[in-house]
Design a protein around this motif. Sequence first.
Motif, short mmCIF file in Angstrom:
data_model
loop_
_atom_site.label_atom_id
_atom_site.label_comp_id
_atom_site.label_asym_id
_atom_site.label_seq_id
_atom_site.Cartn_x
_atom_site.Cartn_y
_atom_site.Cartn_z
N VAL A 15 68.12 33.06 65.15
CA VAL A 15 69.30 33.78 64.67
C VAL A 15 70.26 32.79 64.01
CG1 VAL A 15 71.25 35.23 65.31
CG2 VAL A 15 69.06 35.49 66.51
N ILE A 16 70.50 32.99 62.73
CA ILE A 16 71.46 32.16 61.99
C ILE A 16 72.76 32.96 61.88
CG2 ILE A 16 71.94 30.89 59.88
CD1 ILE A 16 69.49 29.90 61.42
N GLY A 17 73.74 32.56 62.68
CA GLY A 17 75.02 33.24 62.68
C GLY A 17 75.17 34.13 63.90
N ALA A 18 75.91 33.66 64.90
CA ALA A 18 76.12 34.44 66.12
C ALA A 18 77.40 35.25 66.01
CB ALA A 18 76.16 33.53 67.34
N GLY A 19 77.59 35.89 64.84
CA GLY A 19 78.70 36.82 64.69
C GLY A 19 78.39 38.11 65.41
N LYS A 20 79.19 39.12 65.14
CA LYS A 20 79.01 40.39 65.84
C LYS A 20 77.64 41.00 65.57
CE LYS A 20 83.96 41.45 65.69
NZ LYS A 20 85.01 42.36 65.18
N VAL A 21 77.17 40.89 64.33
CA VAL A 21 75.89 41.50 63.97
C VAL A 21 74.72 40.66 64.46
CG1 VAL A 21 74.43 42.27 62.06
CG2 VAL A 21 76.89 42.64 61.97
N GLY A 22 74.74 39.38 64.19
CA GLY A 22 73.62 38.51 64.54
C GLY A 22 73.33 38.49 66.02
N ALA A 23 74.37 38.36 66.84
CA ALA A 23 74.18 38.30 68.29
C ALA A 23 73.60 39.60 68.82
CB ALA A 23 75.50 37.99 68.98
N VAL A 24 74.08 40.72 68.28
CA VAL A 24 73.61 42.03 68.77
C VAL A 24 72.17 42.29 68.34
CG1 VAL A 24 73.94 44.52 68.58
CG2 VAL A 24 75.91 43.02 68.96
N LEU A 25 71.85 42.04 67.07
CA LEU A 25 70.48 42.29 66.61
C LEU A 25 69.50 41.32 67.27
CD1 LEU A 25 70.84 43.15 62.82
CD2 LEU A 25 70.96 44.64 64.82
N GLY A 26 69.94 40.09 67.48
CA GLY A 26 69.09 39.16 68.22
C GLY A 26 68.81 39.67 69.62
N SER A 27 69.82 40.22 70.26
CA SER A 27 69.64 40.78 71.60
C SER A 27 68.73 42.00 71.57
CB SER A 27 71.01 41.15 72.19
OG SER A 27 70.88 41.64 73.50
N ALA A 28 68.86 42.82 70.53
CA ALA A 28 68.00 44.01 70.41
C ALA A 28 66.55 43.63 70.20
CB ALA A 28 68.50 44.89 69.26
N LEU A 29 66.30 42.62 69.38
CA LEU A 29 64.93 42.16 69.17
C LEU A 29 64.36 41.54 70.44
CD1 LEU A 29 65.36 40.64 65.59
CD2 LEU A 29 63.97 42.64 66.20
N ARG A 30 65.22 40.86 71.17
CA ARG A 30 64.79 40.29 72.45
C ARG A 30 64.39 41.42 73.42
NH1 ARG A 30 68.67 36.22 75.97
NH2 ARG A 30 67.08 34.64 76.41
N ALA A 31 65.18 42.49 73.44
CA ALA A 31 64.87 43.62 74.32
C ALA A 31 63.56 44.30 73.92
CB ALA A 31 66.01 44.64 74.28
#
Length: 311
Positions: A15-31
């Motif tokens: 994940v490049i950019g742990a802004g609001k979008v990046g952190a959430v989508l990274g978490s969703a892909l992890r789930a």
Amino acid sequence: MDNPSKRPGRLGVGVIGAGKVGAVLGSALRAAGHAVVGVSAVSARSLDRAEVMLPGVPVLEVPVVVERAELVLLAVPDDALPGLVEGLAETNTWQPGQLVVHTSGRYGWRVLEPAVAQGAIPLALHPAMTFTGTSLDLTRLTGACFGVTAPAAVLPIAQALVVEMGSEPFVIDEEQRGLYHAALAHGANHLVTLVAQATQLLGQAGVENPARLIGPLLDAALDNALERGEQALTGPVARGDAGTVRAHLEAIRRASGPDQDIVATYRALARATADRALAGGRLRPEQAESLLDALMGPSDLRDADERPPGE
């Protein structure tokens, strides 16, 4: 019980950019069972967000994240995206067969061409929702929509990633991304401004809880508009009540004082509403003319005075 991490085709996500979008989508892909192998974060807020939304994921420099990842998620501001992609290409950081996903609404997949030239696979996945950067967004992703753009051969990969996050993909043509994004921004961002102005006026009218008063009305108006389109229109413009519109403008002028931005917004939206109501047969021409006269501002009156007689 199904273990997402045991599903076939699981990827190492960077994940490049742990802004609001990046952190959430990274978490969703992890789930969904993918492994997040690294995240880039610089500001204190992004570092905190990465810790909360992606616990245990190492915070790394951007090139290191890219080198470790099979899928690189670029969640950076629109204006920063082309330079980031080009800069990583100049250092030969992109890898053949690597999935490169960006979340920009403005761009399609061609902004990723420097990475494609080094063998990467380009995908544009734009979530059509607003983000808080918290776990609340993971719930909102379920049933949300994404604007998806990718070369035809890899479009199913883009669609599958969206479905894995619990959302619905809508395919947007490369050349239509600008119009697509403008439509979303016009609807969502300007809605926020409109609601803020309306609640401000209610507060000035003495309403202690403006959001409570106007909330049910706005909910109903939005539901009706989405279901019935312009047939859901009500109010003084739809009825051709020019006198009421004049009274509204005068009340807003008095409440706004020297700051007349709400007057300008009311006038512009009422004009657009009158034009569309006239075109749709909701207003008679003489009603529309009376409304437009009521909506004339100082500059309109000045222009009218300067026109030669008969024009």
